[in-house]
Design a protein around this motif. Structure first.
Motif, PDB file in Angstrom:
ATOM      1  N   SER A 101       0.515  -0.457  -5.489  1.00 52.86           N
ATOM      2  CA  SER A 101      -0.316   0.155  -4.456  1.00 52.86           C
ATOM      3  C   SER A 101      -1.780   0.306  -4.860  1.00 52.86           C
ATOM      4  CB  SER A 101       0.233   1.529  -4.081  1.00 52.86           C
ATOM      5  OG  SER A 101       0.224   2.411  -5.189  1.00 52.86           O
TER       6      SER A 101
ATOM      7  N   SER B 272       3.839   1.472  -1.288  1.00 60.80           N
ATOM      8  CA  SER B 272       4.809   1.431  -2.390  1.00 60.80           C
ATOM      9  C   SER B 272       4.608   2.618  -3.335  1.00 60.80           C
ATOM     10  CB  SER B 272       4.648   0.123  -3.168  1.00 60.80           C
ATOM     11  OG  SER B 272       5.445   0.139  -4.342  1.00 60.80           O
TER      12      SER B 272
ATOM     13  N   ARG C 112       0.821  -1.219   0.000  1.00 58.46           N
ATOM     14  CA  ARG C 112       0.000   0.000   0.000  1.00 58.46           C
ATOM     15  C   ARG C 112       0.849   1.261   0.000  1.00 58.46           C
ATOM     16  NH1 ARG C 112      -2.735   3.659  -0.854  1.00 58.46           N
ATOM     17  NH2 ARG C 112      -4.633   4.374   0.165  1.00 58.46           N
TER      18      ARG C 112
ATOM     19  N   TRP D 234      -5.174  -0.456  -2.702  1.00 57.02           N
ATOM     20  CA  TRP D 234      -6.108   0.628  -2.383  1.00 57.02           C
ATOM     21  C   TRP D 234      -7.529   0.254  -2.785  1.00 57.02           C
ATOM     22  CZ3 TRP D 234      -9.244   3.202  -5.863  1.00 57.02           C
ATOM     23  CH2 TRP D 234      -9.985   4.250  -5.324  1.00 57.02           C
TER      24      TRP D 234
END
Length: 235
Positions: A56, A50, A48, A60
């Protein structure tokens, strides 16, 4: 009330003679979902935060979906909806899995708490002091060693007070398990009410047992905070 306790105390606490029920089932649901969801959340939290959007963004989206929809709806989708899909009915393994109310409940609870815990851990990772990270890099730490030795220990300690709230909320959420015919504490209380027509006693006993479990969990987390957050406690 005494008569009800004498007749149903075993069902309220651990078994009705044929299966696990009551407090034992509630704790089973809580422990399995929190452990599996927490372990998965550690990995997803790293993804998350990254900087790579291809890593990510899917995380998300996962957290957005499971935090943006009610757990009750998620449970209904897994328990009532998934079994109607042809791909599920046509696959022996999936068919057997989604026929079980307990499996569907554990899956919904695990993914739901995983989504919330991922955001909690990701926020804690972002809160790790940048100076600690730069110092570790100056010593030549690899990314794996940096997370293992510096970032994750610091982040998990920081997240502990917030995470304790998530566990308590997850305990309360287990009351939805009766929707999938899982004989948790609330399901037993509902059965007692149906048999005795004494809702105050039936649900009052369930409320007392939930309070006791909550007190034990809060005490355990407070002890953990005193152990691992002693360095930031006021003196």
């Amino acid at each position: 009330m005494i008569d009800i306790i004498q007749e149903y105390w075993k069902a309220l606490l651990w078994s009705d003679g044929y299966r696990i029920t009551g407090v034992a089932m509630t704790l089973w649901l809580l422990i399995i979902s929190v452990v599996l969801g927490g372990c998965l959340a550690v990995l997803l939290a790293i993804a998350r935060v990254s900087p790579n959007r291809f890593i990510s963004l899917p995380v998300w989206l996962f957290t957005y979906v499971f935090r943006g929809t009610p757990l009750y709806v998620q449970l209904l989708v897994f328990y009532s909806g998934m079994y109607t899909l042809e791909v599920v009915k046509g696959t022996e393994l999936l068919n057997a899995f989604f026929r079980s109310g307990l499996n569907c409940t554990l899956l919904a609870f695990t993914l739901n708490t995983c989504a919330y815990t991922t955001e909690i851990f990701a926020g804690a990772i972002r809160a790790v002091p940048h100076g600690e990270i730069e110092a570790a890099r100056a010593y030549g730490f690899s990314t794996f060693k940096l997370y293992r030795c510096i970032i994750l220990p610091s982040a998990l300690r920081t997240a502990l007070p917030v995470y304790s709230n998530e566990v308590i909320l997850m305990l309360h959420s287990t009351a939805l398990a009766f929707t999938a015919t899982v004989p948790d504490l609330l399901k037993v209380a509902r059965d007692i009410n149906s048999a005795t027509y004494q809702p105050f006693t039936a649900f009052g006993l369930a409320a007392v047992l939930y309070l006791i479990i909550s007190y034990v969990l809060i005490s355990l987390f407070r002890a953990a905070e005193r152990r691992w957050l002693a360095h930031i406690a006021p003196h």
